[in-house]
Design an enzyme around this catalytic site. Structure first.
Site, mmCIF file in Angstrom:
data_model
loop_
_atom_site.group_PDB
_atom_site.id
_atom_site.type_symbol
_atom_site.label_atom_id
_atom_site.label_comp_id
_atom_site.label_asym_id
_atom_site.label_seq_id
_atom_site.Cartn_x
_atom_site.Cartn_y
_atom_site.Cartn_z
ATOM 1 N N SER A 153 0.859 -1.180 0.000
ATOM 2 C CA SER A 153 0.000 0.000 0.000
ATOM 3 C C SER A 153 0.895 1.229 0.000
ATOM 4 O O SER A 153 2.061 1.158 0.421
ATOM 5 C CB SER A 153 -0.884 0.007 1.253
ATOM 6 O OG SER A 153 -1.516 1.262 1.421
ATOM 7 N N TYR A 166 -2.625 -0.796 10.042
ATOM 8 C CA TYR A 166 -2.599 -1.176 8.624
ATOM 9 C C TYR A 166 -1.298 -0.702 7.980
ATOM 10 O O TYR A 166 -0.619 -1.476 7.282
ATOM 11 C CB TYR A 166 -3.805 -0.577 7.894
ATOM 12 C CG TYR A 166 -3.888 -0.985 6.435
ATOM 13 C CD1 TYR A 166 -4.344 -2.250 6.085
ATOM 14 C CD2 TYR A 166 -3.498 -0.113 5.423
ATOM 15 C CE1 TYR A 166 -4.419 -2.636 4.753
ATOM 16 C CE2 TYR A 166 -3.573 -0.483 4.086
ATOM 17 C CZ TYR A 166 -4.029 -1.750 3.756
ATOM 18 O OH TYR A 166 -4.087 -2.129 2.437
#
Length: 246
Positions: A153, A166
């Site tokens: 990400s 995350y």
């Protein structure tokens, strides 16, 4: 968008495991790999979702996939061993592994992030990814051209406020990819790389950005070129690299 055009039989004869294959990017990848000749192993926690993907692949006339219900959040070490034994018995090898399954966890300041929530995200996004990789490595070594693709990400490459567990998990994912890539470099026919999908029309994106118009983002099918490139022979020798799908 990543510029690559895959020939129809790119993945012919390959056995590829996709985690989180029941929906979103995982489902799109599974269908795309199958459409290019692969036998796809659909791993996820919802058997209903996996069955829908299975049906879609079968109805399209592609190689019969396999459904593997498996909960990465609470799987025990012996279950990973049993999974590897099952794959070896049924398929004899593994040519590709797409680590797609992830959970986002609460988007909140670190000060307000509970230990339980932090550890849950790390369990699914990091610990389970490591367990699958290490357990399936012997099967990947049986392939003449194996590829492991980790899902990263943008917040796993530069941390941003409120992305909490995350973001940390995706930094760990990049680290795991780099360590693995360095270990297999020159000593096996395995390569490891990461992909940042970017803003894509998925449930996870909607969860992270509830006020966003999803129509502004591409569908998962639109970002498949980079996944095909990394899973096929054209990326042979490409190792330890961080790719962007868009």
């Amino acid at each position: 968008m990543f510029d690559y055009s895959a020939r129809p039989d790119l993945l012919e004869g390959r056995v590829i495991l996709v985690t989180g294959a029941g929906r979103g990017i995982g489902a799109a990848a599974a269908k795309t790999f199958a459409a290019h000749g692969a036998s796809v192993l659909l791993l996820g926690k919802s058997e209903d979702n996996l069955s829908r993907v299975y049906d879609a692949i079968e109805q399209a006339g592609h190689a019969q996939p396999a459904v593997i219900p498996f909960n990465l959040e609470n799987a025990l070490p012996h279950q990973y061993d049993e999974l590897a034994a099952l794959i070896e018995k049924e398929f004899g090898k593994l040519d590709g592994l797409l680590h797609n399954a992830s959970i986002i966890g609460p988007r909140t300041p670190l000060e307000q992030l509970s230990g339980d929530n932090f550890m849950r995200v790390m369990q699914v996004n990091v610990n389970a990814t490591f367990m699958l990789t290490s357990t399936l490595l012997p099967l990947l070594k049986l392939s003449s051209d194996a590829s492991v693709v980790f899902t990263s990400s943008s917040v796993g490459r530069k941390g941003r406020a409120y992305w909490g567990a995350y973001a940390v998990s995706k930094f760990a994912t990049e680290g795991l990819m780099q360590v693995m890539a360095d270990e297999v470099d020159g000593v096996s026919a395995i390569r490891a790389n990461s992909v940042n999908p970017g803003a894509t029309r998925t449930d996870m994106r909607a969860q992270a950005y509830p006020g966003e118009n999803p129509d502004n983002n591409p569908r998962p099918e639109a970002i498949m070129p980079v996944y095909l490139y990394l899973m096929g022979p054209d990326s042979s020798g490409v190792n330890g690299q961080a790719f962007d799908a868009q």
